[in-house]
Design a protein around this motif. Structure first.
Motif, short mmCIF file in Angstrom:
data_model
loop_
_atom_site.label_atom_id
_atom_site.label_comp_id
_atom_site.label_asym_id
_atom_site.label_seq_id
_atom_site.Cartn_x
_atom_site.Cartn_y
_atom_site.Cartn_z
N ILE A 1 0.60 -1.05 0.14
CA ILE A 1 0.00 -0.32 0.16
C ILE A 1 1.05 1.52 0.12
O ILE A 1 0.90 2.06 -0.35
CB ILE A 1 -1.32 -0.32 1.32
CG1 ILE A 1 -2.17 -1.30 0.76
CG2 ILE A 1 -1.00 1.21 1.23
CD1 ILE A 1 -2.52 -1.51 2.22
N ILE A 2 1.86 0.80 0.80
CA ILE A 2 2.75 2.43 0.76
C ILE A 2 3.64 2.57 -0.47
O ILE A 2 3.47 4.23 -1.31
CB ILE A 2 3.10 2.27 2.00
CG1 ILE A 2 2.77 2.31 3.78
CG2 ILE A 2 4.53 3.66 2.23
CD1 ILE A 2 4.08 2.07 4.81
N ASP A 3 3.93 1.36 -0.88
CA ASP A 3 4.89 1.35 -2.69
C ASP A 3 3.87 2.45 -2.93
O ASP A 3 4.01 2.81 -4.01
CB ASP A 3 5.23 0.18 -2.21
CG ASP A 3 6.66 -0.02 -2.06
OD1 ASP A 3 7.39 0.71 -1.09
OD2 ASP A 3 6.80 -0.73 -1.96
N TRP A 4 2.48 1.39 -3.36
CA TRP A 4 1.70 1.89 -4.41
C TRP A 4 1.13 3.67 -4.26
O TRP A 4 1.14 4.80 -4.97
CB TRP A 4 -0.11 1.40 -4.52
CG TRP A 4 -0.86 1.47 -4.46
CD1 TRP A 4 -0.66 0.92 -6.79
CD2 TRP A 4 -1.86 2.17 -4.45
NE1 TRP A 4 -2.40 1.99 -6.89
CE2 TRP A 4 -2.92 2.16 -6.04
CE3 TRP A 4 -2.28 2.75 -3.95
CZ2 TRP A 4 -3.88 3.22 -5.95
CZ3 TRP A 4 -3.81 3.53 -3.73
CH2 TRP A 4 -4.39 3.38 -4.62
N MET A 5 1.03 3.92 -2.69
CA MET A 5 0.73 5.35 -2.71
C MET A 5 1.70 6.47 -3.12
O MET A 5 1.44 7.32 -3.88
CB MET A 5 0.20 5.66 -1.25
CG MET A 5 -1.01 5.42 -1.29
SD MET A 5 -2.17 5.56 0.85
CE MET A 5 -2.11 7.06 0.37
N GLU A 6 2.69 5.96 -2.94
CA GLU A 6 4.56 6.96 -3.15
C GLU A 6 3.82 7.03 -4.66
O GLU A 6 4.45 7.80 -4.78
CB GLU A 6 5.65 6.32 -2.28
CG GLU A 6 5.66 6.12 -1.19
CD GLU A 6 6.74 5.91 -0.10
OE1 GLU A 6 7.70 4.99 -1.25
OE2 GLU A 6 6.72 6.21 1.04
N ARG A 7 4.09 6.13 -5.39
CA ARG A 7 4.02 6.03 -6.55
C ARG A 7 2.95 6.90 -7.76
O ARG A 7 3.06 7.72 -9.05
CB ARG A 7 3.91 4.95 -7.29
CG ARG A 7 4.60 3.76 -7.36
CD ARG A 7 4.65 2.65 -8.29
NE ARG A 7 3.65 1.53 -7.81
CZ ARG A 7 3.89 0.57 -6.83
NH1 ARG A 7 4.73 0.91 -6.72
NH2 ARG A 7 2.40 -0.38 -7.75
N LEU A 8 1.48 7.38 -6.39
CA LEU A 8 1.13 7.82 -7.04
C LEU A 8 0.96 9.29 -6.98
O LEU A 8 0.76 10.47 -7.00
CB LEU A 8 -0.75 7.42 -6.06
CG LEU A 8 -1.42 6.74 -6.23
CD1 LEU A 8 -2.78 6.53 -5.42
CD2 LEU A 8 -1.97 6.92 -7.33
N GLY A 9 2.54 9.73 -6.03
CA GLY A 9 2.85 10.88 -5.88
C GLY A 9 1.74 11.63 -3.86
O GLY A 9 1.79 12.09 -3.92
N ARG A 10 1.10 10.57 -3.21
CA ARG A 10 1.20 10.56 -1.98
C ARG A 10 1.28 10.54 -0.81
O ARG A 10 1.98 9.02 -0.47
CB ARG A 10 -0.81 9.80 -2.17
CG ARG A 10 -1.05 9.92 -3.30
CD ARG A 10 -2.09 11.27 -3.87
NE ARG A 10 -3.10 11.15 -5.00
CZ ARG A 10 -3.31 12.20 -5.36
NH1 ARG A 10 -3.39 13.38 -5.21
NH2 ARG A 10 -3.82 12.39 -6.76
#
Length: 169
Positions: free
Chosen positions: A160-169
């Protein structure tokens, strides 16, 4: 950016506490959204009412909570959608996957689905096929895990954290 998570059909908000704590440790604001029991369609308004600014929020939840969040995301576009153990169909009623995902093509935000490969609510081959209905989806699966990701919570939180970082969030 704010993150909102709703519980499964049991309404057990405490189940989400370790998830919220794990994401808060990554300096994310997490709000747990209580939902009324009953039909998912009837709970969408309650979820919408809990989110301050949907366009800046990532919404999601466990099982029923993720399904309700996905229906909200089909109506109004959030910044992202996270579904933990999406209930693709009731156990043994695999044909219902089509009805439970008919709204997915209307979801235009990035979507992260995390699922156990032994989940009786989501036959993995049906889930993999259904993901094609989502324009911007990432599916992460866990072998030998059923309906509920607590046994792999650390790995799922990392995803989840990796995915949100890729979103720029």
């Amino acid at each position: 950016m704010d993150l909102y998570l709703a519980p499964g059909a049991s309404g057990n908000l405490a189940w989400l506490d370790p998830w919220a704590a794990g994401l808060a440790a990554d300096e994310r604001t997490v709000t747990v959204v209580p939902l009324p029991r009953g039909r998912a369609e009837a709970a969408v308004a309650a979820y919408r009412g809990a989110v301050v600014d949907l366009s800046c929020a990532v919404i999601g939840g466990q099982s029923f909570g993720g399904r309700v969040a996905s229906m909200l995301a089909a109506d109004d576009t959030p910044a992202g959608l996270i579904c933990l153990s999406y209930p693709l169909h009731p156990p043994g009623r695999h044909a219902e996957w089509d009805r439970r995902t008919e709204h997915w093509p209307a979801i235009h935000c990035p979507v992260l689905l995390l699922s156990g490969e032994s989940d009786p609510f989501a036959r993995i081959e049906l889930l993999r096929a259904a993901v094609g209905r989502l324009p911007r989806a990432t599916l992460v699966t866990y072998p030998r895990i059923g309906h509920g990701l607590n046994p792999v919570r650390a790995a799922a939180l990392g995803a989840i954290i990796d995915w949100m970082e890729r979103l720029g969030r």
